[in-house]
Design an enzyme around this catalytic site. Sequence first.
Site, PDB file in Angstrom:
ATOM      1  NE  ARG A 235      -2.272   2.988 -11.562  1.00 52.00           N
ATOM      2  CZ  ARG A 235      -2.074   4.228 -11.182  1.00 52.00           C
ATOM      3  NH1 ARG A 235      -1.459   5.075 -11.972  1.00 52.00           N
ATOM      4  NH2 ARG A 235      -2.463   4.624  -9.999  1.00 52.00           N
TER       5      ARG A 235
ATOM      6  CB  CYS B 238     -14.522   3.243 -30.435  1.00 54.52           C
ATOM      7  SG  CYS B 238     -13.561   2.887 -31.900  1.00 54.52           S
ATOM      8  CD  GLU B 239     -15.333   2.245 -24.211  1.00 60.78           C
ATOM      9  OE1 GLU B 239     -15.939   3.010 -23.436  1.00 60.78           O
ATOM     10  OE2 GLU B 239     -15.618   1.062 -24.383  1.00 60.78           O
TER      11      GLU B 239
ATOM     12  N   GLY C 248       0.768  -1.241   0.000  1.00 65.70           N
ATOM     13  CA  GLY C 248       0.000   0.000   0.000  1.00 65.70           C
ATOM     14  C   GLY C 248       0.793   1.281   0.000  1.00 65.70           C
TER      15      GLY C 248
ATOM     16  N   GLY D 111       3.969  -3.571  -3.559  1.00 65.79           N
ATOM     17  CA  GLY D 111       3.831  -3.747  -5.001  1.00 65.79           C
ATOM     18  C   GLY D 111       4.282  -2.478  -5.701  1.00 65.79           C
TER      19      GLY D 111
ATOM     20  CE1 TYR E  64      -8.207   1.538  -9.693  1.00 62.42           C
ATOM     21  CE2 TYR E  64      -6.107   1.660 -10.831  1.00 62.42           C
ATOM     22  CZ  TYR E  64      -7.082   0.922 -10.196  1.00 62.42           C
ATOM     23  OH  TYR E  64      -6.918  -0.431 -10.060  1.00 62.42           O
TER      24      TYR E  64
HETATM   25  C1  PLP Z   1      -2.656  -5.146  -4.133  1.00 60.12           C
HETATM   26  C2  PLP Z   1      -2.184  -5.750  -2.875  1.00 60.12           C
HETATM   27  C3  PLP Z   1      -0.910  -5.449  -2.378  1.00 60.12           C
HETATM   28  C4  PLP Z   1       0.027  -4.474  -3.024  1.00 60.12           C
HETATM   29  O1  PLP Z   1      -0.435  -3.175  -2.951  1.00 60.12           O
HETATM   30  P1  PLP Z   1       0.520  -1.968  -3.397  1.00 60.12           P
HETATM   31  O2  PLP Z   1      -0.299  -0.775  -3.148  1.00 60.12           O
HETATM   32  O3  PLP Z   1       0.827  -2.157  -4.827  1.00 60.12           O
HETATM   33  O4  PLP Z   1       1.728  -2.015  -2.541  1.00 60.12           O
HETATM   34  C5  PLP Z   1      -0.498  -6.100  -1.230  1.00 60.12           C
HETATM   35  N1  PLP Z   1      -1.310  -6.986  -0.580  1.00 60.12           N
HETATM   36  C6  PLP Z   1      -2.543  -7.274  -1.036  1.00 60.12           C
HETATM   37  C7  PLP Z   1      -3.369  -8.235  -0.289  1.00 60.12           C
HETATM   38  C8  PLP Z   1      -3.024  -6.673  -2.187  1.00 60.12           C
HETATM   39  O5  PLP Z   1      -4.249  -6.960  -2.620  1.00 60.12           O
END
Ligand code: PLP
Length: 417
Positions: free
Chosen positions: A312, A342-343, A239, A275, A316
């Site tokens: 994205r 086409c959007e 996150g 991630g 978002y």
């Molecule tokens: C998507 C996800 C992550 C990674 O989130 P990031 O924001 O990309 O770091 C980690 N754990 C779970 C369970 C997720 O669904």
Amino acid sequence: MHHFNYRDNELYCEDVPIKLIAEKVGTPFYLYSHATLKRHFLTFDDAFDGIDRLVCFSAKANTSLAVLKLFADLGGGLDIVSGGELYRGLKAGIPPEKIVYSGVGKRKDEIDYALSAGILMFNIESLEELELINDRARLLKKKAPVAIRVNPDVDPKTHPYISTGLEKNKFGINTEAAIDCYKIAGGLKNIDVIGIDCHIGSQITEAEPFKDALSSIKTLINELRGLNIDIKYIDMGGGLGITYDDESPPHPGEYARSIMQAIEDMHVKLILEPGRVIVGNAGILVAKVLYRKQGKAKEFVIVDAGMNDLVRPSLYDAFHAIMPVVELEGEQIVADVVGPICETGDFLAVDRRIADFRQGDLLAVMSAGAYGFVMSSNYCSRLKVAEVMVRDDRFHVIRARQNYEHLIEGESIPPFL
Ligand SMILES: *Cc1c(COP(=O)(O)O)cnc(C)c1O
């Protein structure tokens, strides 16, 4: 920090001019910097030096084999959300005992696959899932290691589609119900309760939500220990946000310090599932300008990459900086950068001040290494683009561009037609 920089007036990835790659590979393509991926992984991991931890890269941010292999070589584990991601992780050489399995909708066959592979743990998101995993483990004569994913009800202050730790979100089990869930899990023969897990959302740019989640987890662990339920692992999820535009998220060092302080006396192994923070700024999408057109209300730069390649912005409202691959002379313009789909939602940037792009110019859509290629689709029967990795002065196509045959692979016209 990343390794996409101008030299003279040309954008390079490490020591390779991006224009050269475009000439060899064609456009559009995703481009990753090996040095950036490596540095981001190590910076994150090293930030937790001194404590027992495992960094399980979140596969869904970028599942390319080459990227996963790189992290495997750095000692990384993997956070997966599907059997397909498990398959990829194993293929890339991630040891199963470093794989954690999250997600609200694990299927029976996926559970069996993970049990047979011998993963580190399942992050359980519902009672029914817990019971199914117990059943499957019994049939396979195994004991399934599990953590319960708790939903601490903290506001990560991010886009609603990527906030996951609020009461109204589908993820995890709320803290009151979690105690009961642990008690039930403790009584199941083929379940081995080893951890607690939370993941409150993505692109979080403040430290507070993480601290709040952790304090709620700590309370829960103490309560569980009072009930003789021993927790050996805390999985803090992922996150941590990155800078796309002008955000200033906590540095991994700061993030790590606050977590380490909080769990100092807990005698647990820490699991992290980053991630975006690892791969986001380590990749870009390179596209070419097809046309420029002056509408009545707006100017449009029409490029050969669309929402099917990078969703994205459409999904978002995400911001991605748009840079010229070769710096351009003219005065900047304000335009929408749009794709061929086409959007009306097919855009990479809206009302953006950008270089004076003309037909044939190459552009770099920055910070596209996370949730980029992985979310791409064949919508409008567009071919999935190539992926390229640069290391120093070399580059390698880590995924070939699709061709028309790939588009109809597996399709079949019934004999009754
Ligand atoms: C998507 C996800 C992550 C990674 O989130 P990031 O924001 O990309 O770091 C980690 N754990 C779970 C369970 C997720 O669904």
